[in-house]
Design an enzyme around this catalytic site. Structure first.
Site, PDB file in Angstrom:
ATOM      1  N   TYR A 151       0.957  -1.535   0.166  1.00 60.63           N
ATOM      2  CA  TYR A 151       0.037   0.715  -0.120  1.00 60.63           C
ATOM      3  C   TYR A 151       0.802   1.408   0.097  1.00 60.63           C
ATOM      4  O   TYR A 151       1.030   1.716  -0.769  1.00 60.63           O
ATOM      5  CB  TYR A 151      -1.021  -0.314   1.263  1.00 60.63           C
ATOM      6  CG  TYR A 151      -1.956   1.109   1.294  1.00 60.63           C
ATOM      7  CD1 TYR A 151      -3.140   1.057   0.568  1.00 60.63           C
ATOM      8  CD2 TYR A 151      -1.818   1.855   2.481  1.00 60.63           C
ATOM      9  CE1 TYR A 151      -3.979   2.262   0.135  1.00 60.63           C
ATOM     10  CE2 TYR A 151      -2.801   3.166   2.002  1.00 60.63           C
ATOM     11  CZ  TYR A 151      -4.369   2.938   0.598  1.00 60.63           C
ATOM     12  OH  TYR A 151      -4.525   4.009   1.112  1.00 60.63           O
ATOM     13  N   LYS A 155       0.916   3.963  -2.992  1.00 55.74           N
ATOM     14  CA  LYS A 155       0.445   5.835  -2.620  1.00 55.74           C
ATOM     15  C   LYS A 155       1.928   6.161  -3.189  1.00 55.74           C
ATOM     16  O   LYS A 155       2.035   7.907  -3.526  1.00 55.74           O
ATOM     17  CB  LYS A 155       0.425   5.718  -1.632  1.00 55.74           C
ATOM     18  CG  LYS A 155      -1.005   5.421  -1.569  1.00 55.74           C
ATOM     19  CD  LYS A 155      -2.719   5.187  -2.275  1.00 55.74           C
ATOM     20  CE  LYS A 155      -3.772   5.101  -2.440  1.00 55.74           C
ATOM     21  NZ  LYS A 155      -4.763   5.125  -2.904  1.00 55.74           N
TER      22      LYS A 155
END
Ligand SMILES: NC(=O)c1ccc[n+]([C@@H]2O[C@H](COP(=O)([O-])OP(=O)(O)OC[C@H]3O[C@@H](n4cnc5c(N)ncnc54)[C@H](OP(=O)(O)O)[C@@H]3O)[C@@H](O)[C@H]2O)c1
Length: 229
Positions: A151, A155
């Site tokens: 994650y 990002k």
């Protein structure tokens, strides 16, 4: 009538963007994985043609181009909002996985593919905004707890994509906003989040309404503060 294209519009933050923009008389193209099951989204349909629901799977690299074939005219806000937390195992020792690659596909490549497909239609609009739903967890400077490899990396890479888009699309007048929505009470954010979806989206729409070239390529907290990369 202004037009927004929003992905991940069937629940959470994306659904609330649809709700608030419809209330402001916008036309919306809502990209969702399973249109037939998007009951909460369909319930928002004012029945006057302003809500169009289209199939869109961010995990399919061809999805942006397929969507492009169905969406005509200027797009004032292209909102790449769909995202996943990624595999359940992302701790050190189990982080290098196929699921990591899927997370990159959905959270990083899909927003880039959307920007590549729709930048011309954004440039033809009044507002000319591409909004990327990032996360503070993609901030390398802010990472003092480790873990969540997929994650965080997806990002952080999305932030790099957004910065390059801001440079490449500058001459077309397109403003690229890289947004952290805050910690929001959704399926992803969980029940302890600090913001309701309504508060989050009010803040994000305020930021977008103020969009100008000086904001392009910057990473904003929903409060309007700049975040460190
Ligand atoms: N909530 C927070 O605190 C928080 C904080 C920082 C950043 N964010 C970011 O904000 C965005 C929205 O999150 P949320 O909190 O609203 O999460 P959510 O409630 O889990 O909703 C995620 C949305 O993304 C869609 N999506 C996931 N994978 C997709 C795919 N392959 N194709 C199309 N759509 C897909 C989901 O559709 P399905 O229903 O089909 O799964 C759903 O509409 C994400 O990018 C997330 O990373 C959220």
């Amino acid at each position: 009538m202004p037009h927004a294209l929003i992905t991940g519009a069937n629940r959470g933050i994306g659904l609330e963007h649809v709700r608030q923009l419809l209330a402001r008389d916008w036309t919306i193209t809502a990209g969702v994985r399973a249109p037939e099951a998007a009951d909460d989204l369909k319930a928002l349909d004012p029945g006057d043609g302003r809500l169009r629901i289209e199939a869109y799977d961010a995990n399919d690299l061809g999805a942006a181009a397929a969507l492009k074939a169905k969406v005509d005219g200027p797009i004032d806000i292209l909102f790449a909002n769909a995202g996943v937390m990624g595999p359940s195992r992302q701790e050190f020792g189990a982080a290098a996985s196929e699921g990591f690659l899927d997370t990159l596909r959905t959270n990083t490549l899909a927003p880039l593919a959307l920007a590549e497909a729709f930048a011309d239609q954004v440039a033809q609009s009044q507002l000319k905004v591409i909004a990327l739903q990032s996360s503070r967890m993609g901030s390398i400077a802010d990472n003092d707890s480790g873990g969540r490899y997929a994650y965080r990396a997806s990002k952080a890479a999305l932030n790099a994509v957004g910065k390059s888009l801001s440079v490449d699309l500058k001459d077309d007048g397109v403003v690229v906003l890289i947004l952290h929505p805050g910690w929001v009470r959704t399926d992803m954010g969980g029940p302890n989040g600090l913001l309701t979806v309504s508060e989050c989206v009010e803040g994000q729409l305020d930021l977008i309404a103020r969009a100008n070239p000086a904001m392009s390529g910057r990473f904003f907290h929903v409060s309007g503060e700049d975040l460190a990369w």
